[in-house]
Design an enzyme around this catalytic site. Structure first.
Site, mmCIF file in Angstrom:
data_model
loop_
_atom_site.group_PDB
_atom_site.id
_atom_site.type_symbol
_atom_site.label_atom_id
_atom_site.label_comp_id
_atom_site.label_asym_id
_atom_site.label_seq_id
_atom_site.Cartn_x
_atom_site.Cartn_y
_atom_site.Cartn_z
ATOM 1 N N VAL A 71 50.956 79.737 17.085
ATOM 2 C CA VAL A 71 51.238 79.177 15.766
ATOM 3 C C VAL A 71 50.102 79.488 14.790
ATOM 4 O O VAL A 71 50.205 79.208 13.599
ATOM 5 C CB VAL A 71 51.520 77.657 15.829
ATOM 6 C CG1 VAL A 71 52.723 77.374 16.716
ATOM 7 C CG2 VAL A 71 50.299 76.868 16.299
ATOM 8 N N ASP A 72 49.013 80.091 15.300
ATOM 9 C CA ASP A 72 47.939 80.489 14.379
ATOM 10 C C ASP A 72 48.398 81.724 13.588
ATOM 11 O O ASP A 72 49.457 82.292 13.871
ATOM 12 C CB ASP A 72 46.622 80.758 15.146
ATOM 13 C CG ASP A 72 46.709 81.971 16.092
ATOM 14 O OD1 ASP A 72 47.122 83.067 15.652
ATOM 15 O OD2 ASP A 72 46.356 81.819 17.281
ATOM 16 N N HIS A 112 57.524 80.358 18.104
ATOM 17 C CA HIS A 112 57.203 78.927 18.238
ATOM 18 C C HIS A 112 56.769 78.308 16.899
ATOM 19 O O HIS A 112 56.229 77.206 16.879
ATOM 20 C CB HIS A 112 56.092 78.703 19.280
ATOM 21 C CG HIS A 112 56.543 78.941 20.689
ATOM 22 N ND1 HIS A 112 55.691 78.922 21.769
ATOM 23 C CD2 HIS A 112 57.768 79.207 21.206
ATOM 24 C CE1 HIS A 112 56.373 79.161 22.894
ATOM 25 N NE2 HIS A 112 57.633 79.352 22.571
ATOM 26 N N ALA A 128 41.278 90.453 26.597
ATOM 27 C CA ALA A 128 42.109 91.354 25.795
ATOM 28 C C ALA A 128 41.312 92.041 24.682
ATOM 29 O O ALA A 128 41.642 93.156 24.280
ATOM 30 C CB ALA A 128 43.278 90.577 25.197
HETATM 31 P P1 OAD Z 1 48.491 79.286 28.058
HETATM 32 O O1 OAD Z 1 47.326 78.419 27.721
HETATM 33 O O2 OAD Z 1 49.536 78.731 28.955
HETATM 34 O O3 OAD Z 1 47.982 80.630 28.739
HETATM 35 C C1 OAD Z 1 46.975 81.423 28.191
HETATM 36 C C2 OAD Z 1 46.804 82.651 29.055
HETATM 37 O O4 OAD Z 1 45.845 83.485 28.431
HETATM 38 C C3 OAD Z 1 46.312 82.367 30.485
HETATM 39 O O5 OAD Z 1 47.144 83.068 31.411
HETATM 40 C C4 OAD Z 1 44.881 82.920 30.479
HETATM 41 O O6 OAD Z 1 44.523 83.473 31.738
HETATM 42 C C5 OAD Z 1 44.984 84.009 29.423
HETATM 43 N N1 OAD Z 1 43.709 84.333 28.730
HETATM 44 C C6 OAD Z 1 42.740 83.481 28.330
HETATM 45 N N2 OAD Z 1 41.774 84.133 27.684
HETATM 46 C C7 OAD Z 1 42.129 85.447 27.663
HETATM 47 C C8 OAD Z 1 41.535 86.636 27.136
HETATM 48 N N3 OAD Z 1 40.380 86.634 26.487
HETATM 49 N N4 OAD Z 1 42.201 87.812 27.307
HETATM 50 C C9 OAD Z 1 43.383 87.845 27.977
HETATM 51 N N5 OAD Z 1 43.990 86.760 28.486
HETATM 52 C C10 OAD Z 1 43.377 85.572 28.342
HETATM 53 O O7 OAD Z 1 49.115 79.768 26.668
HETATM 54 P P2 OAD Z 1 50.546 80.413 26.375
HETATM 55 O O8 OAD Z 1 51.008 81.260 27.495
HETATM 56 O O9 OAD Z 1 50.465 81.013 25.027
HETATM 57 O O10 OAD Z 1 54.321 76.347 23.148
HETATM 58 O O11 OAD Z 1 51.442 79.107 26.301
HETATM 59 C C11 OAD Z 1 52.808 79.252 25.993
HETATM 60 C C12 OAD Z 1 53.299 78.058 25.208
HETATM 61 O O12 OAD Z 1 52.942 76.867 25.908
HETATM 62 C C13 OAD Z 1 52.626 77.852 23.873
HETATM 63 O O13 OAD Z 1 53.127 78.671 22.850
HETATM 64 C C14 OAD Z 1 52.966 76.411 23.588
HETATM 65 C C15 OAD Z 1 52.848 75.805 24.972
HETATM 66 O O14 OAD Z 1 53.896 74.964 25.301
HETATM 67 C C16 OAD Z 1 54.644 75.489 22.159
HETATM 68 O O15 OAD Z 1 53.848 74.781 21.605
HETATM 69 C C17 OAD Z 1 56.096 75.496 21.801
#
Ligand code: OAD
Length: 238
Positions: A93-94, A109, A220
């Site tokens: 959402v950013d 989202h 990343a």
């Molecule tokens: P998560 O917090 O579930 O996952 C973040 C992922 O990023 C993890 O698998 C980390 O290992 C990875 N990660 C962290 N730092 C990183 C980096 N520097 N480079 C590469 N990977 C890295 O976040 P999302 O998968 O985005 O929805 O979560 C999905 C949804 O869950 C969100 O959009 C939100 C929440 O429910 C809503 O609010 C509707």
């Protein structure tokens, strides 16, 4: 490396981690010790809209300050220098993809800098506070603005378009998402089923790992610029 024509890039909170934003499932996660049911559900908003507005107003202040990192900028470079249709489907959402000048962005989202009027559907775009006293600047109704964030229990945005993109892409990149929240977690399956090559960029292997052809482990902000440079170099070899 193949030459690709239609590329879908799915991003999650991990792409913004190197911009200083907490991911959702880290210990100091983005919900910042609030209960998900209070701040991210339809029921929570109906029960206490002022509390939910306050939560997003505070988050908005933090997100407004954040700057894009090398991973967002790598996407900008790919979109400028690689001759393909490249779409960014983000769960975030950013607005860091916008700040990096990425194009064709779909916020499935929602977006922190938007509020939607539940009376007329108008979208108000602002980084200022929005609350229960805000009046819609289209229909003039007060108290009907909702943060344009997709709450649990609501449909995702842009799904018709995203489904078309997934079924026609030949390259699918998933960056910084845990692959836990559906339907975004299933996008890789769809893309793979329709013949795309699939890559995952993450610090760790996720539960979706069997659907990815390649895993690129690491931050990343380092791995994506290197990958993009290779893609651009591969153009001159073909
Ligand atoms: P998560 O917090 O579930 O996952 C973040 C992922 O990023 C993890 O698998 C980390 O290992 C990875 N990660 C962290 N730092 C990183 C980096 N520097 N480079 C590469 N990977 C890295 O976040 P999302 O998968 O985005 O929805 O979560 C999905 C949804 O869950 C969100 O959009 C939100 C929440 O429910 C809503 O609010 C509707």
């Amino acid at each position: 490396m193949n030459i690709y024509k239609n590329i879908v890039i799915l991003t999650g909170a991990g792409i913004s981690a190197e911009s200083g934003l907490a991911t959702f499932r880290s210990s100091n996660g983005l919900w910042n010790n609030h209960k998900v049911e209070d701040v991210a559900t339809v029921e929570g908003f109906a029960k206490n809209p002022a509390y939910v507005h306050d939560f997003y107003n505070e988050l908005k202040l933090e997100l407004a300050k954040a700057k894009p990192n090398n991973a967002h900028l790598a996407i900008t470079k790919l979109q400028k220098e690689y001759p393909a249709n490249i779409s960014v489907v983000t769960q975030n959402v950013d607005t860091l993809h916008e700040k990096a000048k990425n194009k064709n962005i779909f916020h499935i989202h929602g977006q922190i800098n938007q509020a939607v009027c539940l009376n007329c559907g108008h979208i108000l775009e602002t980084f200022d506070d929005v609350g229960i006293f805000t009046t819609c600047n289209k229909c003039n109704t007060q108290g009907m603005m909702k943060p344009n964030i997709v709450f649990f229990g609501e449909n995702l945005l842009y799904m018709d378009k995203v489904e078309k993109l997934l079924t026609t892409c030949d390259l699918f990149l998933s960056i910084g998402t845990s692959g836990i929240v559906f339907p975004a977690a299933s996008f890789v399956q769809t893309a793979k089923y329709y013949g795309a090559k699939t890559y995952e960029f993450n610090l760790e292997t996720t539960s979706n790992n069997c659907y990815f052809d390649e895993h690129i482990k690491g931050p990343a902000g380092t791995t994506l610029p290197a990958f993009v440079d290779n893609m651009i170099k591969s153009l001159s070899k073909n």
